[in-house]
Design a protein around this motif. Structure first.
Motif, PDB file in Angstrom:
ATOM      1  N   THR A   1     -33.057   1.901  -7.743  1.00 34.30           N
ATOM      2  CA  THR A   1     -33.878   0.773  -8.181  1.00 34.30           C
ATOM      3  C   THR A   1     -35.246   1.302  -8.614  1.00 34.30           C
ATOM      4  OG1 THR A   1     -32.774  -0.527  -6.485  1.00 34.30           O
ATOM      5  CG2 THR A   1     -34.725  -1.496  -7.510  1.00 34.30           C
TER       6      THR A   1
ATOM      7  N   ALA B   1     -39.142   0.295 -10.487  1.00 31.72           N
ATOM      8  CA  ALA B   1     -40.062  -0.844 -10.604  1.00 31.72           C
ATOM      9  C   ALA B   1     -40.153  -1.345 -12.046  1.00 31.72           C
ATOM     10  CB  ALA B   1     -41.457  -0.432 -10.111  1.00 31.72           C
TER      11      ALA B   1
ATOM     12  N   ASP C   1     -37.401  -9.938  -9.307  1.00 38.25           N
ATOM     13  CA  ASP C   1     -38.771  -9.488  -9.066  1.00 38.25           C
ATOM     14  C   ASP C   1     -38.848  -8.032  -8.643  1.00 38.25           C
ATOM     15  OD1 ASP C   1     -39.574 -11.935  -9.724  1.00 38.25           O
ATOM     16  OD2 ASP C   1     -39.796 -12.658  -7.642  1.00 38.25           O
ATOM     17  N   ASN C   2     -37.734  -7.518  -8.134  1.00 37.06           N
ATOM     18  CA  ASN C   2     -37.762  -6.161  -7.583  1.00 37.06           C
ATOM     19  C   ASN C   2     -37.673  -5.073  -8.642  1.00 37.06           C
ATOM     20  OD1 ASN C   2     -37.902  -7.248  -5.037  1.00 37.06           O
ATOM     21  ND2 ASN C   2     -35.656  -7.344  -4.869  1.00 37.06           N
ATOM     22  N   GLY C   3     -37.599  -5.440  -9.904  1.00 36.80           N
ATOM     23  CA  GLY C   3     -37.552  -4.430 -10.954  1.00 36.80           C
ATOM     24  C   GLY C   3     -36.148  -4.286 -11.518  1.00 36.80           C
TER      25      GLY C   3
ATOM     26  N   SER D   1     -32.401  -1.907 -11.739  1.00 34.73           N
ATOM     27  CA  SER D   1     -31.567  -0.918 -11.039  1.00 34.73           C
ATOM     28  C   SER D   1     -30.523  -0.353 -11.983  1.00 34.73           C
ATOM     29  CB  SER D   1     -30.885  -1.549  -9.833  1.00 34.73           C
ATOM     30  OG  SER D   1     -29.787  -2.312 -10.259  1.00 34.73           O
TER      31      SER D   1
END
Lengths: 249, 242, 249
Positions: free
Chosen positions: A38, A40, A54-56, A58
């Motif tokens: 994952t 950003a 929201d976590n970017g 992967s």
């Protein structure tokens, strides 16, 4: 001489197939994935990025070291098959007491030793690339190590016996024991824990299966060719011995 | 005496023993009547030991048939083993067992009835009864040889094989051995391997010379001219190892 | 002199003796025990060897510090001592047979070859068990004082017995071969250790489970025992089948 010709042809075809499989492994086979990474922000990468909110982003972590699998496994299987062949000849020798079976059994054992050593080398490369260590006392690697030791022991045993027939009988007995012991080692190490990848568990993509099969067929041909070449060399030696014997008598 | 043991004690037909190109024995044929004493001569590597190993069921022929006491050495080896005994230059005794224990052990192996009594009577017969409780390790060469004769006779065999029984014996021990052989001579068939031409010819009723795995000469003693025989034997010695 | 004593039997009186095999088995086993009681050669040398191993262990563990719990490797240390000690005894046991050509005399008698195998293997098993029984208390006293023993009392004897059956069973065959070679002890070691690998792995796992106890130790113990028992069944059967060929060569 016919066998020699077949051996050379098989060696060529086998070599070609193995080389083909080598290229296929790099160009046509899909890169296997091993977990996900994952990040950003969006990267410029060859891999397909998936937005995870929201976590970017992967992407599947490429597993390049898996490529060795196309060689490691065929070589390992070939070595095992040739060991079995050696044991079969050993049993036939014990039944018939014909020296030709002893020679076949010994040559098969030699061939198998070559393949076991290749398995060890590719295995060590694998552990280095995949787990970051040169050697791991991982059950299956260990089993191959044990197989290698048994084969060396076989030749130590033979070399320490003077009488030809006794050498053949003891060699045959040990070859049978070694061939029985190898699968037991496999099974016992599987009962205990292992972190060696079990590849066929989840099935393979066809782009991966094809090079694997090509490599497998190629490797078996090479295996047989090595065996047949050594055999014809051995036969030549025996004919020289027979000629010498005839001249003396 | 209407058992399988008919006229021939040994019947060898086309016996060949090979491994690869090596021929330890090559088409050996001979017969030996019951009650005979055969001396087998030949240089080292001529195949004498291989021949006796096959006759005593310790090795199998590669080709040909061999019958000893009317029994096939391969098919009926178990039956045959209880009819033959071997006296070798090796004592074939356990050094850490006493004389009595050794004999009782082999009596058990042969299934002899009353092993203790049988061992004792043989010890008396070979004049070793006074040492029966001593370990064999302490025995002299001559005593060992006497005890090994007792061992070979435990199960009352019909045939005795002697593998260079005189080697390493002093003259006194040789006399004792001669004496013991003379005592059992009349109702046993003998096959002896020997390097000693004079001794072998003196004892035998039949003689056989092997060289390079082949029979060079096989004849009853009456038909043998000693000087010719010695000449033939010497000519084989130069032939070396097969 | 009583002439009758040296006479042969009339052929008609020969009959197959019933129960001969059992009598022969007992005779060989009794002979080995009598010889051992007289010379005390095997048990003394094996016992001394295992004591020396304890000293070597002390050296190996001398820098491990007080936090290190030797119980975690107790199984491995024990079986290591047993396997090397056993080879000493196996070698001796077959050298006795070879010494004065006694083996030849044995083969000349009407004995079924498997009887020789089982008798020799039983003798070796008994001597091995004696040495193990002497070693265990010494080992426990020297290395396992703190921590105590986790499992049930019968676990250790069970795994010792199961493991020793395999060592004696396969070892008797291997020693019969190695005694006829030019570097007896060395050849035995080279043949024995790789063939014993699965047995030792399973036996060490079971022994560790017994020593450490705790959660899951029972299932680990039984899977170890299953491994040892499986190895015993297959390998002893193979050794038994091959013995006739080996001893006749």
């Amino acid at each position: 001489m016919k066998q020699l010709r077949i051996a050379i042809i098989l060696l060529l075809i086998g070599g070609l197939l193995t080389t083909t499989a080598f290229f296929m492994a790099f160009f046509t086979a899909e890169v296997q994935q091993f977990g996900t990474v994952t990040v950003a922000s969006e990267l410029d990468t060859a891999f397909q990025l998936v937005s995870v909110g929201d976590n970017g982003f992967s992407y599947g972590r490429p597993w390049f070291s898996q490529k060795i699998f196309y060689f490691h496994v065929p070589v390992a299987e070939a070595s095992f098959l040739v060991l079995l062949l050696s044991a079969v000849f050993a049993v036939r020798f014990l039944m018939t007491r014909k020296r030709s079976f002893d020679t076949k059994s010994r040559i098969a054992m030699e061939t198998s030793l070559v393949f076991v050593i290749l398995t060890m080398i590719t295995g060590v490369l694998w552990t280095r690339a995949s787990w970051g260590v040169w050697w791991e006392w991982e059950p299956r690697l260990t089993t191959y190590f044990i197989m290698m030791l048994m084969m060396i022991a076989y030749f130590v045993l033979r070399n320490s016996i003077e009488d030809e027939e006794r050498r053949a009988v003891y060699g045959a007995a040990f070859a049978v024991l070694a061939a029985i012991n190898a699968p037991i080692s496999f099974m016992i190490t599987r009962v205990l824990e292992s972190n060696h990848p079990v590849v066929f568990q989840s099935g393979m993509a066809s782009s991966n299966l094809l090079p694997f099969i090509v490599a497998q067929v190629g490797m078996l041909m090479v295996g047989y060719a090595v065996y047949a070449l050594r055999m014809s060399e051995e036969r030549l030696g025996e004919r020289i011995d027979a000629a010498k014997e005839a001249l003396e008598g | 005496m209407t058992d399988v043991c008919t006229d021939s004690a040994v019947e060898v037909r086309g016996l060949t023993r090979t491994f690869g190109v090596r021929k330890a024995l090559d088409k050996v044929d001979f017969d030996l009547p019951r009650g005979a004493f055969l001396s087998v001569f030949g240089p080292n590597g001529a195949g004498k030991t291989t021949l006796v190993r096959i006759l005593t069921t310790l090795s199998a022929p590669s080709k040909g048939t061999v019958k000893v006491c009317g029994l096939d050495v391969v098919e009926q080896s178990d039956k045959l083993r209880s009819k033959i005994g071997l006296i070798s230059h090796n004592p074939l005794l356990y050094p850490d067992l006493t004389a009595e224990e050794n004999l009782q052990f082999f009596a058990d192996m042969y299934g002899v009835e009353n092993p203790a009594q049988r061992a004792r009577e043989l010890l008396i017969a070979v004049e070793l009864d006074h040492r029966r409780l001593d370990t064999v390790r302490t025995f002299s060469r001559g005593m060992l040889q006497r005890l090994s004769i007792a061992r070979a006779l435990l199960h009352r065999p019909e045939m005795l094989f002697l593998d260079e029984p005189y080697s390493g014996l002093d003259p006194h021990a040789m006399d004792i051995l001669d004496n013991l052989i003379a005592q059992v001579r009349h109702d046993h068939t003998f096959v002896m391997i020997s390097h000693d031409l004079d001794k072998g010819l003196e004892l035998c009723s039949h003689a056989l010379i092997l060289a390079r795995g082949k029979v060079v000469l096989s004849a009853p003693k009456e038909e043998i001219d000693v000087d010719d025989f010695k000449q033939t034997y010497r000519s084989t010695v130069g032939m070396g190892v097969a | 002199m009583a002439d009758e004593i040296l006479r042969r039997t009339p052929p008609a009186e020969r009959t197959k003796v019933p129960g001969l095999s059992l009598r022969q088995y007992k005779a060989i086993l009794r002979k080995d025990i009598v010889m051992e009681l007289r010379t005390k050669e095997m048990v003394t040398s094996m016992g001394l060897y295992s004591l020396l191993t304890m000293v070597v262990y002390q050296i190996a563990l001398s820098q491990s510090g007080s936090a290190f719990d030797p119980r975690t490797i107790a199984g491995g240390l024990l079986w290591l001592a047993f396997i090397f000690t056993s080879m000493l005894g196996l070698n001796r046991s077959l050298v006795h047979e070879k010494d004065q050509g006694c083996l030849e005399a044995l083969l000349l008698s009407p004995v079924d070859r498997p009887v020789i195998y089982f008798a020799k293997a039983s003798g070796n098993l008994i001597f091995l068990l004696i040495v193990e029984t002497l070693t265990i208390p010494v080992f426990a006293l020297m290395f396992l004082q703190q921590g105590g023993y986790g499992g049930s009392w019968w676990m250790i004897p069970l795994v010792l017995f199961a493991g020793s059956v395999g060592i004696a069973g396969v070892g008797t065959l291997l020693a019969t071969m190695s005694v006829n070679t030019s570097g007896k002890d060395f050849v035995l070691t080279v043949l024995m250790v790789p063939l014993m690998y699965p047995l030792l792995l399973a036996a060490v796992s079971a022994t560790s489970a017994a020593v450490l106890g705790g959660d899951g130790s029972i299932s680990q113990f039984w899977s170890g025992i299953a491994g040892v028992a499986g190895y015993d069944a297959i390998m002893v059967l193979a050794a038994y089948a091959l013995y006739e060929f080996v001893i006749g060569a």
